[in-house]
Design a protein around this motif. Structure first.
Motif, short mmCIF file in Angstrom:
data_model
loop_
_atom_site.label_atom_id
_atom_site.label_comp_id
_atom_site.label_asym_id
_atom_site.label_seq_id
_atom_site.Cartn_x
_atom_site.Cartn_y
_atom_site.Cartn_z
N GLY A 1 0.79 -1.23 0.00
CA GLY A 1 0.00 0.00 0.00
C GLY A 1 0.82 1.27 0.00
N PHE A 2 2.12 1.16 -0.13
CA PHE A 2 2.99 2.34 -0.16
C PHE A 2 2.68 3.18 -1.39
CE2 PHE A 2 6.89 4.48 -1.56
CZ PHE A 2 7.20 5.20 -0.43
N VAL A 3 2.53 4.49 -1.16
CA VAL A 3 2.31 5.43 -2.26
C VAL A 3 3.39 6.49 -2.16
CG1 VAL A 3 0.71 7.06 -3.32
CG2 VAL A 3 -0.17 5.01 -2.22
N SER A 4 4.23 6.56 -3.20
CA SER A 4 5.32 7.52 -3.21
C SER A 4 4.80 8.95 -3.16
CB SER A 4 6.15 7.32 -4.49
OG SER A 4 7.21 8.24 -4.52
N GLY A 5 5.42 9.77 -2.34
CA GLY A 5 5.06 11.19 -2.23
C GLY A 5 3.97 11.47 -1.22
N GLN A 6 3.30 10.47 -0.74
CA GLN A 6 2.24 10.67 0.24
C GLN A 6 2.85 10.94 1.61
OE1 GLN A 6 -0.35 7.29 0.52
NE2 GLN A 6 -2.11 8.54 1.11
N LYS A 7 2.30 11.94 2.34
CA LYS A 7 2.89 12.33 3.63
C LYS A 7 2.65 11.27 4.69
CE LYS A 7 2.94 17.20 2.82
NZ LYS A 7 3.25 18.42 3.45
N THR A 8 1.53 10.62 4.66
CA THR A 8 1.27 9.54 5.62
C THR A 8 1.00 8.26 4.84
OG1 THR A 8 -1.08 10.08 5.68
CG2 THR A 8 0.30 11.09 7.37
N GLN A 9 1.43 7.18 5.43
CA GLN A 9 1.28 5.88 4.80
C GLN A 9 0.39 5.01 5.69
OE1 GLN A 9 2.53 5.11 1.81
NE2 GLN A 9 3.75 6.96 1.58
N PRO A 10 -0.29 4.05 5.11
CA PRO A 10 -1.11 3.13 5.91
C PRO A 10 -0.24 2.36 6.90
CG PRO A 10 -1.54 2.83 3.56
CD PRO A 10 -0.40 3.78 3.69
N PRO A 11 -0.81 1.89 8.00
CA PRO A 11 -0.03 1.13 9.00
C PRO A 11 0.61 -0.13 8.41
CG PRO A 11 -2.22 1.63 9.85
CD PRO A 11 -2.18 2.10 8.44
N GLU A 12 0.00 -0.72 7.38
CA GLU A 12 0.56 -1.92 6.77
C GLU A 12 1.95 -1.66 6.19
OE1 GLU A 12 -2.54 -0.73 5.79
OE2 GLU A 12 -3.70 -2.10 7.03
N VAL A 13 2.17 -0.44 5.75
CA VAL A 13 3.48 -0.09 5.18
C VAL A 13 4.55 -0.15 6.26
CG1 VAL A 13 4.80 1.75 4.07
CG2 VAL A 13 2.46 1.29 3.33
N SER A 14 4.24 0.37 7.44
CA SER A 14 5.20 0.31 8.55
C SER A 14 5.51 -1.12 8.94
CB SER A 14 4.65 1.06 9.77
OG SER A 14 4.48 2.41 9.48
N HIS A 15 4.48 -1.97 8.97
CA HIS A 15 4.69 -3.37 9.31
C HIS A 15 5.53 -4.08 8.24
CE1 HIS A 15 0.87 -2.65 11.70
NE2 HIS A 15 1.79 -2.96 12.60
N THR A 16 5.29 -3.73 6.99
CA THR A 16 6.06 -4.32 5.89
C THR A 16 7.53 -3.92 5.99
OG1 THR A 16 4.11 -4.31 4.47
CG2 THR A 16 6.25 -4.50 3.38
N ILE A 17 7.77 -2.66 6.27
CA ILE A 17 9.16 -2.20 6.43
C ILE A 17 9.84 -2.95 7.56
CG2 ILE A 17 10.61 -0.22 7.08
CD1 ILE A 17 8.57 1.56 5.56
#
Length: 131
Positions: free
Chosen positions: A38-54
Motif C-alpha cells: 500500500g505504499f504510495v510515493s510522495g504521500q505524507k502519511t502511509q497506511p499502517p501496513e506499510v510500517s509493518h512491511t518495512i
C-alpha cells in the motif's frame, strides 16, 4: 590451477557482477513488496501496513538472506586450509619447473583434485606458471 594462468581478475569480475545483480534484484523485490503493502510515493502519511512491511523486510528479510548465505557458504570447498595446500603445490610446481611436482603428498593430491574436480596430472595445463 586448471589452465596454468592467473585468473584472479576474471573471478573478481564475476563476483562483482553477481553482487551488483543481487543488489539490483533486492531493490526491485523490496519495491514490489512495498507497492503491494500500500505504499504510495510522495504521500505524507502511509497506511499502517506499510510500517509493518518495512519492519518485516528489515528484520525477517535480513535474517532469511543471512541464513541462505550461510547455507551456500557451507558448500564452499575453498577455505584457509585447502587454499594453503593449493598455494604450496603451486609454489612447488613453479620451483621444480615441472607441470607435476614429484613431491606431491597423497593428502595434497586429494585436496587439489577435490578443488579442481580433475585428476592432478591434468592440472596446470601443459605450461609452467610464470612467477
Amino acid at each position: 590451477m586448471i589452465t596454468g594462468q592467473r585468473r584472479e581478475g576474471i573471478f573478481a569480475g564475476i563476483m562483482t557482477l553477481t553482487r551488483k545483480a543481487s543488489q539490483a534484484g533486492a531493490v526491485m523485490l523490496v519495491g514490489i513488496i512495498m507497492q503491494l503493502s500500500g505504499f504510495v510515493s510522495g504521500q505524507k502519511t502511509q497506511p499502517p501496513e506499510v510500517s509493518h512491511t518495512i519492519l518485516m523486510i528489515l528484520s525477517m528479510g535480513t535474517i532469511i538472506v543471512l541464513a541462505l548465505g550461510f547455507l551456500v557458504s557451507l558448500r564452499f570447498k575453498l577455505n584457509l586450509k585447502t587454499h594453503s595446500v593449493l598455494r604450496e603445490e603451486t609454489a612447488k610446481m613453479r620451483a621444480s619447473g615441472h607441470v607435476v611436482p614429484e613431491t606431491v603428498t597423497p593428502q595434497a593430491r586429494a585436496t587439489v583434485e577435490m578443488l579442481a574436480g580433475m585428476p592432478y596430472e591434468s592440472l596446470w595445463a601443459t605450461t609452467i606458471l610464470a612467477t
